[in-house]
Every structure is written in structure tokens, then in C-alpha cells.
Design an enzyme around this catalytic site. Structure first.
Site, PDB file in Angstrom:
ATOM      1  N   GLN A  15       0.835  -1.214   0.000  1.00 28.56           N
ATOM      2  CA  GLN A  15       0.000   0.000   0.000  1.00 28.56           C
ATOM      3  C   GLN A  15       0.870   1.265   0.000  1.00 28.56           C
ATOM      4  N   ASP A  16       1.759   1.365   0.989  1.00 29.69           N
ATOM      5  CA  ASP A  16       2.552   2.596   1.124  1.00 29.69           C
ATOM      6  C   ASP A  16       3.573   2.731   0.005  1.00 29.69           C
TER       7      ASP A  16
ATOM      8  N   LEU B 132      10.255  -0.077   3.700  1.00 31.07           N
ATOM      9  CA  LEU B 132       8.839  -0.340   3.993  1.00 31.07           C
ATOM     10  C   LEU B 132       8.514  -1.829   4.022  1.00 31.07           C
TER      11      LEU B 132
ATOM     12  N   SER C 228       3.479  -7.415   7.487  1.00 29.90           N
ATOM     13  CA  SER C 228       2.871  -6.277   8.194  1.00 29.90           C
ATOM     14  C   SER C 228       1.560  -6.597   8.912  1.00 29.90           C
TER      15      SER C 228
ATOM     16  N   THR D  15       6.197   1.807  13.803  1.00 24.78           N
ATOM     17  CA  THR D  15       4.745   1.645  13.976  1.00 24.78           C
ATOM     18  C   THR D  15       4.229   1.985  15.373  1.00 24.78           C
TER      19      THR D  15
ATOM     20  N   GLU E  97       2.276   0.253  16.832  1.00 26.45           N
ATOM     21  CA  GLU E  97       2.168  -1.017  17.566  1.00 26.45           C
ATOM     22  C   GLU E  97       3.247  -1.128  18.650  1.00 26.45           C
TER      23      GLU E  97
ATOM     24  N   TYR F  69       4.815  -9.235  15.917  1.00 19.02           N
ATOM     25  CA  TYR F  69       5.078  -8.165  14.944  1.00 19.02           C
ATOM     26  C   TYR F  69       5.703  -6.953  15.641  1.00 19.02           C
TER      27      TYR F  69
ATOM     28  N   LYS G 121       9.372  -5.209  15.255  1.00 15.55           N
ATOM     29  CA  LYS G 121       9.498  -3.799  14.856  1.00 15.55           C
ATOM     30  C   LYS G 121      10.267  -2.993  15.908  1.00 15.55           C
TER      31      LYS G 121
ATOM     32  N   HIS H 125      -2.761   3.694   8.851  1.00 16.86           N
ATOM     33  CA  HIS H 125      -3.189   4.497   7.701  1.00 16.86           C
ATOM     34  C   HIS H 125      -3.718   3.551   6.631  1.00 16.86           C
TER      35      HIS H 125
HETATM   36  P1  NAP Z   1       1.861  -3.966   3.001  1.00 17.02           P
HETATM   37  O1  NAP Z   1       0.821  -3.424   2.083  1.00 17.02           O
HETATM   38  O2  NAP Z   1       1.614  -5.234   3.714  1.00 17.02           O
HETATM   39  O3  NAP Z   1       3.219  -4.111   2.148  1.00 17.02           O
HETATM   40  C1  NAP Z   1       4.320  -4.816   2.647  1.00 17.02           C
HETATM   41  C2  NAP Z   1       5.392  -4.865   1.577  1.00 17.02           C
HETATM   42  O4  NAP Z   1       6.530  -5.595   2.085  1.00 17.02           O
HETATM   43  C3  NAP Z   1       4.968  -5.565   0.280  1.00 17.02           C
HETATM   44  O5  NAP Z   1       5.528  -4.888  -0.817  1.00 17.02           O
HETATM   45  C4  NAP Z   1       5.613  -6.934   0.419  1.00 17.02           C
HETATM   46  O6  NAP Z   1       5.887  -7.561  -0.800  1.00 17.02           O
HETATM   47  C5  NAP Z   1       6.925  -6.540   1.095  1.00 17.02           C
HETATM   48  N1  NAP Z   1       7.631  -7.661   1.701  1.00 17.02           N
HETATM   49  C6  NAP Z   1       7.188  -8.500   2.677  1.00 17.02           C
HETATM   50  N2  NAP Z   1       8.124  -9.429   2.945  1.00 17.02           N
HETATM   51  C7  NAP Z   1       9.185  -9.169   2.140  1.00 17.02           C
HETATM   52  C8  NAP Z   1      10.454  -9.775   1.941  1.00 17.02           C
HETATM   53  N3  NAP Z   1      10.829 -10.856   2.636  1.00 17.02           N
HETATM   54  N4  NAP Z   1      11.303  -9.239   1.025  1.00 17.02           N
HETATM   55  C9  NAP Z   1      10.925  -8.162   0.290  1.00 17.02           C
HETATM   56  N5  NAP Z   1       9.729  -7.554   0.424  1.00 17.02           N
HETATM   57  C10 NAP Z   1       8.872  -8.051   1.334  1.00 17.02           C
HETATM   58  O7  NAP Z   1       2.238  -2.881   4.127  1.00 17.02           O
HETATM   59  P2  NAP Z   1       1.949  -1.296   4.170  1.00 17.02           P
HETATM   60  O8  NAP Z   1       0.642  -1.085   4.818  1.00 17.02           O
HETATM   61  O9  NAP Z   1       2.246  -0.704   2.857  1.00 17.02           O
HETATM   62  O10 NAP Z   1       3.039  -0.847   5.239  1.00 17.02           O
HETATM   63  C11 NAP Z   1       4.353  -0.479   4.846  1.00 17.02           C
HETATM   64  C12 NAP Z   1       5.286  -0.567   6.043  1.00 17.02           C
HETATM   65  O11 NAP Z   1       4.823   0.318   7.078  1.00 17.02           O
HETATM   66  C13 NAP Z   1       5.379  -1.927   6.690  1.00 17.02           C
HETATM   67  O12 NAP Z   1       6.700  -2.071   7.170  1.00 17.02           O
HETATM   68  C14 NAP Z   1       4.420  -1.849   7.869  1.00 17.02           C
HETATM   69  O13 NAP Z   1       4.808  -2.748   8.876  1.00 17.02           O
HETATM   70  C15 NAP Z   1       4.604  -0.412   8.284  1.00 17.02           C
HETATM   71  N6  NAP Z   1       3.464   0.241   8.930  1.00 17.02           N
HETATM   72  C16 NAP Z   1       2.247   0.240   8.305  1.00 17.02           C
HETATM   73  C17 NAP Z   1       1.193   0.929   8.901  1.00 17.02           C
HETATM   74  C18 NAP Z   1      -0.173   0.968   8.253  1.00 17.02           C
HETATM   75  O14 NAP Z   1      -1.129   1.327   8.943  1.00 17.02           O
HETATM   76  N7  NAP Z   1      -0.292   0.663   6.963  1.00 17.02           N
HETATM   77  C19 NAP Z   1       1.395   1.613  10.116  1.00 17.02           C
HETATM   78  C20 NAP Z   1       2.658   1.593  10.698  1.00 17.02           C
HETATM   79  C21 NAP Z   1       3.684   0.921  10.085  1.00 17.02           C
HETATM   80  P3  NAP Z   1       4.827  -8.566  -1.503  1.00 17.02           P
HETATM   81  O15 NAP Z   1       3.861  -7.694  -2.247  1.00 17.02           O
HETATM   82  O16 NAP Z   1       5.690  -9.396  -2.370  1.00 17.02           O
HETATM   83  O17 NAP Z   1       4.151  -9.327  -0.397  1.00 17.02           O
HETATM   84  N1  GDD Z   2      -7.666  -7.545  10.819  1.00 15.92           N
HETATM   85  C1  GDD Z   2      -8.762  -7.567  11.589  1.00 15.92           C
HETATM   86  N2  GDD Z   2      -9.832  -8.337  11.199  1.00 15.92           N
HETATM   87  N3  GDD Z   2      -8.793  -6.817  12.709  1.00 15.92           N
HETATM   88  C2  GDD Z   2      -9.929  -6.814  13.446  1.00 15.92           C
HETATM   89  C3  GDD Z   2     -11.053  -7.562  13.089  1.00 15.92           C
HETATM   90  C4  GDD Z   2     -10.993  -8.374  11.921  1.00 15.92           C
HETATM   91  O1  GDD Z   2     -11.928  -9.058  11.562  1.00 15.92           O
HETATM   92  N4  GDD Z   2     -12.015  -7.326  14.006  1.00 15.92           N
HETATM   93  C5  GDD Z   2     -11.530  -6.470  14.898  1.00 15.92           C
HETATM   94  N5  GDD Z   2     -10.252  -6.161  14.580  1.00 15.92           N
HETATM   95  C6  GDD Z   2      -9.369  -5.273  15.355  1.00 15.92           C
HETATM   96  C7  GDD Z   2      -8.002  -5.886  15.645  1.00 15.92           C
HETATM   97  O2  GDD Z   2      -8.086  -6.764  16.775  1.00 15.92           O
HETATM   98  C8  GDD Z   2      -7.211  -4.616  15.948  1.00 15.92           C
HETATM   99  O3  GDD Z   2      -7.393  -4.250  17.323  1.00 15.92           O
HETATM  100  C9  GDD Z   2      -7.856  -3.570  15.052  1.00 15.92           C
HETATM  101  O4  GDD Z   2      -9.105  -4.124  14.594  1.00 15.92           O
HETATM  102  C10 GDD Z   2      -7.033  -3.179  13.835  1.00 15.92           C
HETATM  103  O5  GDD Z   2      -6.606  -4.359  13.176  1.00 15.92           O
HETATM  104  P1  GDD Z   2      -5.874  -4.309  11.734  1.00 15.92           P
HETATM  105  O6  GDD Z   2      -6.684  -3.540  10.772  1.00 15.92           O
HETATM  106  O7  GDD Z   2      -5.510  -5.717  11.382  1.00 15.92           O
HETATM  107  O8  GDD Z   2      -4.586  -3.414  11.995  1.00 15.92           O
HETATM  108  P2  GDD Z   2      -3.510  -3.386  13.186  1.00 15.92           P
HETATM  109  O9  GDD Z   2      -3.775  -2.145  13.968  1.00 15.92           O
HETATM  110  O10 GDD Z   2      -3.466  -4.663  13.923  1.00 15.92           O
HETATM  111  O11 GDD Z   2      -2.137  -3.251  12.387  1.00 15.92           O
HETATM  112  C11 GDD Z   2      -1.992  -2.295  11.340  1.00 15.92           C
HETATM  113  O12 GDD Z   2      -1.606  -1.040  11.875  1.00 15.92           O
HETATM  114  C12 GDD Z   2      -0.327  -1.034  12.519  1.00 15.92           C
HETATM  115  C13 GDD Z   2      -0.093   0.387  13.068  1.00 15.92           C
HETATM  116  O13 GDD Z   2      -0.737   0.543  14.287  1.00 15.92           O
HETATM  117  C14 GDD Z   2      -0.953  -2.835  10.342  1.00 15.92           C
HETATM  118  O14 GDD Z   2      -0.931  -2.015   9.218  1.00 15.92           O
HETATM  119  C15 GDD Z   2       0.430  -2.842  10.978  1.00 15.92           C
HETATM  120  O15 GDD Z   2       1.388  -3.178   9.962  1.00 15.92           O
HETATM  121  C16 GDD Z   2       0.737  -1.452  11.525  1.00 15.92           C
HETATM  122  O16 GDD Z   2       2.018  -1.430  12.129  1.00 15.92           O
END
Ligand code: NAP
Ligand code: GDD
Length: 369
Positions: free
Chosen positions: A14-15, A82, A86, A129, A131, A153, A157, A183
Site C-alpha cells: 500500500q505505502d 517499507l 505487516s 509503527t 504497535e 510483529y 518492529k 493508515h
Molecule cells: P503492506 O501493504 O503489507 O506491504 C508490505 C510490503 O513488504 C509488500 O511490498 C511486500 O511484498 C513486502 N515484503 C514483505 N516481505 C518481504 C520480503 N521478505 N522481502 C521483500 N519484500 C517483502 O504494508 P503497508 O501497509 O504498505 O506498510 C508499509 C510498512 O509500514 C510496513 O513495514 C508496515 O509494517 C509499516 N506500517 C504500516 C502501517 C499501516 O497502517 N499501513 C502503520 C505503521 C507501520 P509482496 O507484495 O511481495 O508481499
Molecule cells: N484484521 C482484523 N480483522 N482486525 C480486526 C477484526 C478483523 O476481523 N475485528 C476487529 N479487529 C481489530 C483488531 O483486533 C485490531 O485491534 C484492530 O481491529 C485493527 O486491526 P488491523 O486492521 O488488522 O490493523 P492493526 O492495527 O493490527 O495493524 C496495522 O496497523 C499497525 C499500526 O498501528 C498494520 O498495518 C500494521 O502493519 C501497523 O504497524
């Protein structure tokens, strides 16, 4: 003027996809790391492939040699790390893989830069994160809030965060962590809660799904729009000194509120009844055939062994030092844009997609969380 060169790990995510667009727009030469997959279609970056300043290379966060070689070839001025496993729930199922990619992977990137003698010229952004705050010790959370990781996770991190800080101090490297709160976007993975909800709302409204199963509805998150957040990653690397920043909206909502609003956008008003595992979302207003039906149910399959339930970020530092605007896209706008996107996506799905969706629902109940 010479183009800046960025290397993005996680470019297919995504990012990574939003950041690629952002950096190309800024005139960067953008290089991304991809993994070999049996299905050779990278949905989120398909529109960028073939552009003259966008390049993809095979490498893997678990493979030091590939990273060292690639950093040597690309000679990046900025690396955005990134790549990660995740998904928090998946980290309970695959803790070792998560640690290898999300923790040791960060070290591999840092060492790849040092091995190529780029430590004084290449800046590194680490995708950290909220988290890390896990079982939170204060609300809202800022850069001084103690960490209390609460999943494999988050523990992985946490290593990434500290090794970045260590290399900054030990080797005077410009490497920083963005402590990003959740996000989301229309490109969010389909098993994260927001996207699972917006897709289900669209499918239920269009008669392609019966109900939505969720876990903890009381969980609280600070949800922002991913497109706004990638700007901050770039701003962090343009700041005069390497520092860590909390990136958040400063506004908190529950999973139940997200669900309620998403369903309103497809013309369904839900009435929540019961508590905990017995809570249900019943159609109170909407299409005639749905009135009185249970559309949302709680299932213990989606509860986590340890859950982070109170994330709420304080973006004061990012606002003051980076000039970043955390209020660019509101929660209401975010939900609306995701639902609009998914209504169109679901409407465009044919009979074949219906078969796939049923399989996805089946998998979700038993395997994919
Ligand atoms: P995402 O959509 O799950 O994307 C993860 C990316 O990492 C994908 O491109 C995936 O490739 C790649 N990847 C996973 N394992 C790998 C490996 N062994 N070698 C090379 N690439 C690998 O995550 P995102 O939401 O864009 O998040 C980006 C980063 O920000 C992550 O590090 C996540 O933990 C962190 N983060 C996200 C959030 C959020 O809310 N989105 C918040 C805080 C931090 P494939 O497509 O091949 O699987
Ligand atoms: N996935 C999921 N599915 N979560 C659920 C559900 C469900 O059916 N029902 C309730 N939840 C609750 C989870 O227990 C959690 O408390 C919250 O919804 C958010 O879950 P996710 O959307 O899976 O995200 P996350 O907060 O655990 O993790 C994401 O945000 C982090 C930053 O705070 C990911 O993007 C992480 O990579 C990232 O670091």
C-alpha cells in the site's frame, strides 16, 4: 540538476505504491524491490511499470547478498525501508518469518549501506509503527511515550526501531523511524479491518455477501489516509537532522464506529445489540429485504491472543518541525473514499469473482485472519 535516487523496499505494498507515485512526481529516479511470485501481477504498481524513471529489481529482505548487491548497483541517496510482514494476526502464526523480515531485515539494509560505503551519503527511512506502544502506558502517545510491544510483529518492529537509533549514534548515519499510526486507503490489504469492512459493506449492499464477521469491535485506532502519510516519510528525510517522528491524525475511533459509518455509505443503518462475542449489527434501515437481518457478527476467530486496543497518536512534533498537516483527510472522508472505491470494484466483479469471493469468505472463517 541530477535526479535524486530512491530505493524502496516494499514497493508493491500500500505505502510503497503511494510513495513511488509521490517520489516520481518530485523528479526522483525510483527503484523498488520485488520478490518472485508465482502470480506475476503487481496490482498496486501496475500503472507505474514501464515508466522511464521507475525500476524494479528482485531481492528479498531475508537475503543479505541480494540487498548488498542491489544497494551497490542503485547507489541510492535515500532508502525507504517499507518491506515487512505487516499483518499483526499473521505474526502470531508466523513469528519467526516476521522476526527475520521485520527485525533482522532492517539490520541487513543498514549493513548493505555500510558495506557499500554509503553511510555518509544515503539517508534511511524506517517504517516503524504505533504497535510499539502496544499495551499502552499513556494516551495519547507521543515520541516520549514508553514502548510496550504486544505481538510478535511489534516485538520485531521494536528491534528495527532500536537498531536504526543505534546506527545513527554509532556510525553517525542519517537514519530515522517514522512511528506511523494506522493508515488506510482504497489500496489497503483486504484482511486489515478497515478494508475488510468497506469491501463487505459493498458486497452486502450488492447482494454478493450475507454477513460480515469481525473480532473486537471496541478496539480503538487513530486512522489516517495512506496518501497523506507517505509525504511525511519524505519530509522526515528532508529534515536537517535525523529524528524520529510520530505520524497520526490525533483523532480516535472504534472498529464499531468505522463499521457503522461504512454501512451508512452503502445505504444501510445498523443497530448494534448485545455485548462482546454476542454483539450483532442488525439492519435497522436500508433495502427492504435486509431489514431486521443480522449483517455483522462477532467471531472469536478474529480475536488476537493479545490485542492492542487503544492507539491514539499525538502528531504535535511532526506538525511543528515538518510542517505536516495531520487533518488533510478526515476520518469521514477516508471511510467515504474507501467505500466509494469498493462499491465500484464490487459492481465490476463478474461471476468468476463471485466464486473467488465465496472462497475468500470460506477461507476467512477458518484460515485467513
Ligand atoms: P503492506 O501493504 O503489507 O506491504 C508490505 C510490503 O513488504 C509488500 O511490498 C511486500 O511484498 C513486502 N515484503 C514483505 N516481505 C518481504 C520480503 N521478505 N522481502 C521483500 N519484500 C517483502 O504494508 P503497508 O501497509 O504498505 O506498510 C508499509 C510498512 O509500514 C510496513 O513495514 C508496515 O509494517 C509499516 N506500517 C504500516 C502501517 C499501516 O497502517 N499501513 C502503520 C505503521 C507501520 P509482496 O507484495 O511481495 O508481499
Ligand atoms: N484484521 C482484523 N480483522 N482486525 C480486526 C477484526 C478483523 O476481523 N475485528 C476487529 N479487529 C481489530 C483488531 O483486533 C485490531 O485491534 C484492530 O481491529 C485493527 O486491526 P488491523 O486492521 O488488522 O490493523 P492493526 O492495527 O493490527 O495493524 C496495522 O496497523 C499497525 C499500526 O498501528 C498494520 O498495518 C500494521 O502493519 C501497523 O504497524
Amino acid at each position: 540538476m541530477e535526479r535524486k535516487v530512491a530505493l524502496i523496499t516494499g514497493v508493491t505494498g500500500q505505502d510503497g505504491s503511494f510513495l513511488s507515485e509521490f517520489l516520481l512526481e518530485k523528479g526522483y529516479e525510483v527503484h523498488g524491490i520485488i520478490r518472485r511470485s508465482s502470480v506475476d501481477f503487481r496490482e498496486r504498481i501496475a500503472h507505474l511499470e514501464g515508466k522511464p524513471h521507475f525500476h524494479l529489481h528482485y531481492a528479498d529482505m531475508g537475503d543479505s547478498m541480494s540487498l548488498v548487491k542491489l544497494v551497490g548497483i542503485v547507489q541510492p541517496s535515500e532508502i525507504y525501508n517499507l518491506a515487512a510482514q505487516s499483518h499483526v494476526q499473521v505474526s502470531f502464526d508466523s513469528p519467526e518469518f516476521t522476526a527475520d523480515v521485520d527485525a533482522v531485515g532492517v539490520l541487513r539494509i543498514l549493513e548493505a549501506v555500510r558495506t557499500n560505503h554509503l553511510e555518509q551519503s544515503c539517508k534511511i527511512y524506517q517504517a516503524s509503527t504505533s504497535e510499539l506502544y502496544g499495551k499502552v502506558e499513556e494516551v495519547p502517545q507521543n515520541e516520549n511515550t514508553p514502548f510496550h510491544p504486544y505481538s510478535p510483529y511489534a516485538v520485531a518492529k521494536l528491534y528495527g526501531f532500536w537498531i536504526i537509533k543505534e546506527y545513527r549514534e554509532a556510525y553517525n548515519m542519517f537514519c530515522c523511524s517514522g512511528i506511523l499510526f494506522n493508515h488506510e486507503s482504497e489500496r489497503r490489504g483486504e484482511t486489515f479491518v478497515t478494508r475488510k469492512i468497506t469491501l463487505a459493506a459493498a458486497r452486502i449492499a450488492q447482494g454478493k455477501q450475507e454477513k460480515l464477521l469481525l473480532g473486537n469491535l471496541d478496539s480503538l485506532r487513530d486512522w489516517g489516509y495512506a496518501k497523506d502519510y507517505v509525504e511525511c516519510m519524505w519530509l522526515i528525510l528532508q529534515h536537517e537532522t535525523p529524528e524520529d517522528f510520530v505520524i497520526a491524525t490525533g483523532v480516535q475511533h472504534s472498529v464499531r464506529e468505522f463499521t457503522d459509518l461504512a454501512f451508512r455509505h452503502v445505504g444501510i443503518e445498523l443497530r448494534f445489540e448485545g455485548e462482546g462475542i454476542n454483539e450483532k449489527g442488525i439492519c435497522a434501515k436500508g433495502p427492504e429485504h435486509l431489514i431486521g437481518k443480522t449483517l455483522v457478527e462477532v467471531s472469536k476467530d478474529f480475536y488476537r491472543p493479545t490485542d492492542v486496543v487503544n492507539l491514539w497518536g499525538d502528531p504535535t512534533k511532526a506538525k511543528a518541525k515538518l510542517g505536516w498537516n495531520p487533518a488533510k483527510t478526515s476520518f469521514e472522508q477516508l471511510v467515504e473514499l474507501m467505500v466509494k472505491h469498493d462499491m465500484a470494484k464490487v459492481a465490476g466483479e463478474g461471476a468468476a469473482a463471485k466464486v473467488r469471493m465465496n472462497l475468500a469468505e470460506y477461507l476467512e472463517k477458518g484460515v485467513v485472519k
